[in-house]
Design a protein around this motif. Structure first.
Motif, mmCIF file in Angstrom:
data_model
loop_
_atom_site.group_PDB
_atom_site.id
_atom_site.type_symbol
_atom_site.label_atom_id
_atom_site.label_comp_id
_atom_site.label_asym_id
_atom_site.label_seq_id
_atom_site.Cartn_x
_atom_site.Cartn_y
_atom_site.Cartn_z
ATOM 1 N N ARG A 129 0.853 -1.177 0.000
ATOM 2 C CA ARG A 129 0.000 0.000 0.000
ATOM 3 C C ARG A 129 0.896 1.237 0.000
ATOM 4 O O ARG A 129 2.073 1.162 0.364
ATOM 5 N N GLU A 225 -10.713 4.299 3.461
ATOM 6 C CA GLU A 225 -10.874 3.676 2.148
ATOM 7 C C GLU A 225 -11.510 4.675 1.189
ATOM 8 O O GLU A 225 -12.396 5.443 1.567
ATOM 9 N N PRO A 256 -4.218 1.295 -0.959
ATOM 10 C CA PRO A 256 -3.776 -0.006 -1.473
ATOM 11 C C PRO A 256 -4.011 -0.178 -2.966
ATOM 12 O O PRO A 256 -3.683 -1.206 -3.531
ATOM 13 N N SER A 385 -8.282 -3.875 1.115
ATOM 14 C CA SER A 385 -8.217 -2.934 2.244
ATOM 15 C C SER A 385 -8.843 -3.521 3.496
ATOM 16 O O SER A 385 -9.121 -2.811 4.446
ATOM 17 N N TYR A 387 -8.576 -5.352 6.942
ATOM 18 C CA TYR A 387 -7.507 -5.348 7.940
ATOM 19 C C TYR A 387 -7.569 -6.556 8.863
ATOM 20 O O TYR A 387 -6.676 -6.783 9.663
#
Length: 388
Positions: A129, A225, A256, A385, A387
């Motif tokens: 990213r 995001e 990313p 994206s 996590y």
């Protein structure tokens, strides 16, 4: 030590071990255990009735090489503090991979705290990213002064439907992304809003063109995001977003997508993000889409010390866009030789074949082998994206 799926009555022991390894960051930890934790998705090592190791196996579906693949996101991998360094960490991951193979899961990903531990077990960084941070004043000066009057910004959009459609359009040209169904959006947005996050949507003539998940703090505006249908709206989106953060000092975001779609993206700092690993090479290589005109019969030798079903020499047949893999008990020719980390890296495809192999430990390759692998594993635009 017995390795198995956890039981409901082991919740307290699992939570204790998590707290010992990672701390009790509240309210996040309680939220995770209330929304994501499930006993039947938690792999544990138990001895004398005590949970001494664990790995949470969060299910995902990833788009890899033209097909949806069942995957697991390893979260919360940890071992009792006084037993670290005794080999239990390796054992819990080895047994977890065997469990994934039994249940038909061919891929795993994780966000590592200790990358070298996982590298030794065959994982490698397959996603990166771009990380950005700049003063808000500087960002505002870089962006265009005016925005199109046809663009409308909704600063705290509650509707989920625009986000689903925009995400679907955004990932079409990308690779390695996660399938997000309604339940996944529910969890993601509950997490985001529960932490004080907002959702901004930019529209043109009533049609959603992009969205941003963001947080505004006392000194910081942080983007979680951003996705868009048309890259031409990115700078306009930033302009509207910065207006929401009036009085904030710093703008930060992780990107990313790797897209140079904004004047703000010139000062990026790339960094590795998620590691990936193939659990079962047979199921993965047989599910791939291959070049329709490629016709090949060759051998493939894989080194994998953690998953013995992957280790050895296989006959690899590719015909009419389909692949078949069968183990060979004896073979005069090793064919293409790779360790599992290199093969995993090739599958995810974030970097070119020659760069991946030059950085690995699998050996020296002939030009025809490199050309063959380049046809099968062209470089991709990876995006994820998630996590955990």
């Amino acid at each position: 030590m017995e390795f198995r799926l956890s039981r409901e009555d082991e919740y307290t022991a699992v939570r204790r071990l998590w707290g010992q390894a990672f701390g009790e960051e509240e309210p996040w930890t309680s939220w995770y255990f209330s929304k994501h934790y499930r006993a039947d998705q938690t792999w544990v090592g138990v001895e004398n009735g005590q949970v001494l190791a664990q790995a949470h196996l969060l299910p995902y579906r990833l788009m890899l090489r033209g097909s949806w693949r069942d995957a697991v996101y390893f979260v919360g991998v940890c071992v009792e503090e006084n037993l670290r360094g005794t080999g239990i960490g390796r054992a819990v991951m080895m047994s977890a991979l065997a469990q994934l193979k039994r249940t038909g899961v061919g891929i795993s990903i994780l966000q590592p705290r200790w990358p070298e531990f996982y590298r030794k077990l065959g994982w490698d960084f397959c996603y990166s990213r771009q990380r950005y941070s700049m003063p808000m004043i500087e960002a505002n000066l870089m962006l265009p002064e005016d925005v199109s009057p046809a663009m409308v910004w909704t600063p705290d959009e509650m509707a989920r439907a625009p986000l689903e459609g925009l995400y679907g359009a955004f990932v079409q040209s990308r690779h390695g992304y996660a399938l997000r169904e309604s339940k996944d959006w529910d969890k993601l947005l509950a997490d985001h809003r529960g932490d004080g996050g907002k959702v901004g949507v930019i529209s043109r003539e009533g049609n959603p063109e992009g969205y941003v998940l963001y947080h505004i703090g006392e000194k910081l505006l942080r983007v979680r995001e951003m996705a868009w249908r048309d890259p031409g709206v990115v700078d306009t989106t930033w302009k509207y977003l910065i207006e929401q953060g009036c009085g904030v000092d710093v703008l930060e975001w992780d990107d990313p997508s790797g897209d140079p779609g904004s004047v703000l993206y010139s000062g990026s700092r790339p960094e590795p993000f998620l590691m990936g690993r193939i659990t079962d090479i047979k199921s993965v290589l047989e599910a791939m889409e291959y070049p329709i005109k490629l016709s090949v019969e060759t051998n493939l030798t894989i080194t994998d010390s953690l998953a013995p079903w992957n280790h050895g020499t296989f006959h690899w047949s590719i015909r009419q866009g389909k692949g078949a893999l069968s183990p060979l008990l004896t073979a005069d020719d090793a064919g293409v030789s790779l360790d599992i980390a290199a093969l995993s890296h090739l599958l995810f495809g974030e970097r070119p074949v020659r760069e991946i192999l030059a950085a690995g430990t699998s050996g020296i390759y002939h030009e025809e082998e490199l050309n063959f692998l380049e046809q099968i594993f062209p470089v991709c635009r990876n995006f994820i994206s998630e996590y955990f």
